[in-house]
Design an enzyme around this catalytic site. Sequence first.
Site, mmCIF file in Angstrom:
data_model
loop_
_atom_site.group_PDB
_atom_site.id
_atom_site.type_symbol
_atom_site.label_atom_id
_atom_site.label_comp_id
_atom_site.label_asym_id
_atom_site.label_seq_id
_atom_site.Cartn_x
_atom_site.Cartn_y
_atom_site.Cartn_z
ATOM 1 N N LYS A 98 1.142 4.396 -2.747
ATOM 2 C CA LYS A 98 0.871 5.803 -2.425
ATOM 3 C C LYS A 98 2.139 6.665 -2.547
ATOM 4 O O LYS A 98 2.053 7.860 -2.855
ATOM 5 C CB LYS A 98 0.258 5.917 -1.029
ATOM 6 C CG LYS A 98 -1.138 5.300 -0.937
ATOM 7 C CD LYS A 98 -2.153 6.011 -1.845
ATOM 8 C CE LYS A 98 -3.556 5.489 -1.659
ATOM 9 N NZ LYS A 98 -4.556 6.212 -2.446
ATOM 10 N N THR A 117 -13.888 6.022 7.744
ATOM 11 C CA THR A 117 -14.677 5.703 6.540
ATOM 12 C C THR A 117 -15.098 4.232 6.609
ATOM 13 O O THR A 117 -14.601 3.477 7.451
ATOM 14 C CB THR A 117 -13.842 5.887 5.244
ATOM 15 O OG1 THR A 117 -12.858 4.842 5.185
ATOM 16 C CG2 THR A 117 -13.158 7.237 5.172
ATOM 17 N N TYR A 164 0.849 -1.215 0.000
ATOM 18 C CA TYR A 164 0.000 0.000 0.000
ATOM 19 C C TYR A 164 0.875 1.252 0.000
ATOM 20 O O TYR A 164 0.626 2.207 -0.737
ATOM 21 C CB TYR A 164 -0.925 -0.040 1.230
ATOM 22 C CG TYR A 164 -1.885 1.117 1.323
ATOM 23 C CD1 TYR A 164 -2.830 1.362 0.324
ATOM 24 C CD2 TYR A 164 -1.859 1.972 2.424
ATOM 25 C CE1 TYR A 164 -3.714 2.421 0.424
ATOM 26 C CE2 TYR A 164 -2.749 3.033 2.532
ATOM 27 C CZ TYR A 164 -3.665 3.260 1.524
ATOM 28 O OH TYR A 164 -4.546 4.321 1.615
HETATM 29 N N1 LIG Z 1 -9.749 5.660 5.068
HETATM 30 C C1 LIG Z 1 -8.506 6.005 5.355
HETATM 31 O O1 LIG Z 1 -8.050 5.959 6.532
HETATM 32 C C2 LIG Z 1 -7.597 6.524 4.265
HETATM 33 C C3 LIG Z 1 -6.384 7.099 4.642
HETATM 34 C C4 LIG Z 1 -5.507 7.583 3.658
HETATM 35 C C5 LIG Z 1 -5.884 7.488 2.329
HETATM 36 N N2 LIG Z 1 -7.070 6.914 1.994
HETATM 37 C C6 LIG Z 1 -7.370 6.839 0.564
HETATM 38 O O2 LIG Z 1 -8.622 7.457 0.331
HETATM 39 C C7 LIG Z 1 -9.231 6.855 -0.817
HETATM 40 C C8 LIG Z 1 -10.672 6.504 -0.469
HETATM 41 O O3 LIG Z 1 -10.667 5.666 0.686
HETATM 42 P P1 LIG Z 1 -11.988 5.407 1.575
HETATM 43 O O4 LIG Z 1 -11.512 5.134 2.949
HETATM 44 O O5 LIG Z 1 -12.987 6.447 1.312
HETATM 45 O O6 LIG Z 1 -12.443 4.000 0.926
HETATM 46 P P2 LIG Z 1 -13.862 3.331 0.622
HETATM 47 O O7 LIG Z 1 -13.569 1.869 0.545
HETATM 48 O O8 LIG Z 1 -14.917 3.823 1.577
HETATM 49 O O9 LIG Z 1 -14.229 3.886 -0.833
HETATM 50 C C9 LIG Z 1 -13.472 3.535 -1.966
HETATM 51 C C10 LIG Z 1 -14.335 3.676 -3.207
HETATM 52 O O10 LIG Z 1 -13.500 3.361 -4.328
HETATM 53 C C11 LIG Z 1 -14.257 2.534 -5.213
HETATM 54 N N3 LIG Z 1 -13.351 1.694 -6.015
HETATM 55 C C12 LIG Z 1 -12.512 0.723 -5.570
HETATM 56 N N4 LIG Z 1 -11.894 0.142 -6.616
HETATM 57 C C13 LIG Z 1 -12.334 0.781 -7.732
HETATM 58 C C14 LIG Z 1 -12.073 0.621 -9.117
HETATM 59 N N5 LIG Z 1 -11.256 -0.350 -9.582
HETATM 60 N N6 LIG Z 1 -12.694 1.452 -9.995
HETATM 61 C C15 LIG Z 1 -13.569 2.404 -9.548
HETATM 62 N N7 LIG Z 1 -13.869 2.580 -8.241
HETATM 63 C C16 LIG Z 1 -13.261 1.769 -7.353
HETATM 64 C C17 LIG Z 1 -15.144 1.693 -4.293
HETATM 65 O O11 LIG Z 1 -16.257 1.128 -5.000
HETATM 66 C C18 LIG Z 1 -15.532 2.709 -3.232
HETATM 67 O O12 LIG Z 1 -16.717 3.402 -3.605
HETATM 68 C C19 LIG Z 1 -8.350 5.680 -1.212
HETATM 69 O O13 LIG Z 1 -7.504 6.059 -2.279
HETATM 70 C C20 LIG Z 1 -7.518 5.430 0.036
HETATM 71 O O14 LIG Z 1 -6.272 4.854 -0.260
HETATM 72 C C21 LIG Z 1 -7.939 6.429 2.917
#
Ligand SMILES: NC(=O)c1ccc[n+]([C@@H]2O[C@H](COP(=O)([O-])OP(=O)(O)OC[C@H]3O[C@@H](n4cnc5c(N)ncnc54)[C@H](O)[C@@H]3O)[C@@H](O)[C@H]2O)c1
Length: 258
Positions: free
Chosen positions: A158, A189, A154
């Site tokens: 990133k 989330t 991961y």
């Molecule tokens: N939640 C955290 O703590 C956190 C921290 C740092 C970064 N992030 C980043 O934030 C972003 C969103 O995370 P989140 O926590 O909201 O996740 P989440 O799982 O709630 O939402 C992710 C969304 O991406 C969509 N998705 C996944 N694969 C896909 C694909 N191949 N094509 C199109 N859509 C796709 C899913 O259907 C979902 O709607 C990600 O890039 C994650 O790496 C999250």
Amino acid sequence: MNDPTTDSRANDLAGLTAVITGGASGIGAATAALFAARGARVAVLDLDPGGVPGPMLGVRADVTDDDSVTAAVDEVVAAFGGVDVLVNNAGIGASGTVEANDLDEWRRVLDVNLLGLVRTTRAALPALRRARSAAVVNVCSIVATAGLPDRALYSASKGAVLSLTRAMAADHVDEGIRVNCVCPGTVDTPWISRLLDAADDPGSELEALRSRQPTGGLVGMDEIARSIVYLADPRMCSLTGTDLAVDGGMSGLRVPRR
Ligand SMILES: NC(=O)c1ccc[n+]([C@@H]2O[C@H](COP(=O)([O-])OP(=O)(O)OC[C@H]3O[C@@H](n4cnc5c(N)ncnc54)[C@H](O)[C@@H]3O)[C@@H](O)[C@H]2O)c1
């Protein structure tokens, strides 16, 4: 805290079209809602856009599939006439050391988190070039700048997003396209809920996640949404090539344990 729906800035993004990948859940959904509340036209590209509320445009798209992404961006341009803001948010997680995941899993995660961003940006660039003020915001992570255990794959994905953000910012500055990224800490989330559900002891796992952030709590989705809208705001015309940490102080502070 201001409610974007009643805020005096409520319509300040009217006239802009924002495309948000992975906008059906979590950070993406909060971001889509905020752009819409501020008056922008919003298109959500997601594997499962079924629950995307109108008048947002929900388009089924898989960021690992070039044809699917190209067709989705074409659909947005046909519906809204262009693209001003692209938020590359779709992403998936992976746990383990460098030995833990087989190479197919490495390819799968990089295909979503890195190449997904490449595909969507390439598809949107012709429309972004036609925009009066264009911005790309990539959703990166604290793992790009700090080493966390059991996040090798991961983190690699990133870290690449962070470097690519700067490279794209340099490549497209003369075209008037700004490129920035936000680096969240642990955000409350559905992704984190799933992670906690899978833990042996969800309560102590949640406490561990909270306490590693100096603020002592998880970051709110609305905070990341506000950061993304800020980075995309056309009035921030000098802001490009940056990474904005919204991580409860995790990357920058050294606070003694109390
Ligand atoms: N939640 C955290 O703590 C956190 C921290 C740092 C970064 N992030 C980043 O934030 C972003 C969103 O995370 P989140 O926590 O909201 O996740 P989440 O799982 O709630 O939402 C992710 C969304 O991406 C969509 N998705 C996944 N694969 C896909 C694909 N191949 N094509 C199109 N859509 C796709 C899913 O259907 C979902 O709607 C990600 O890039 C994650 O790496 C999250």
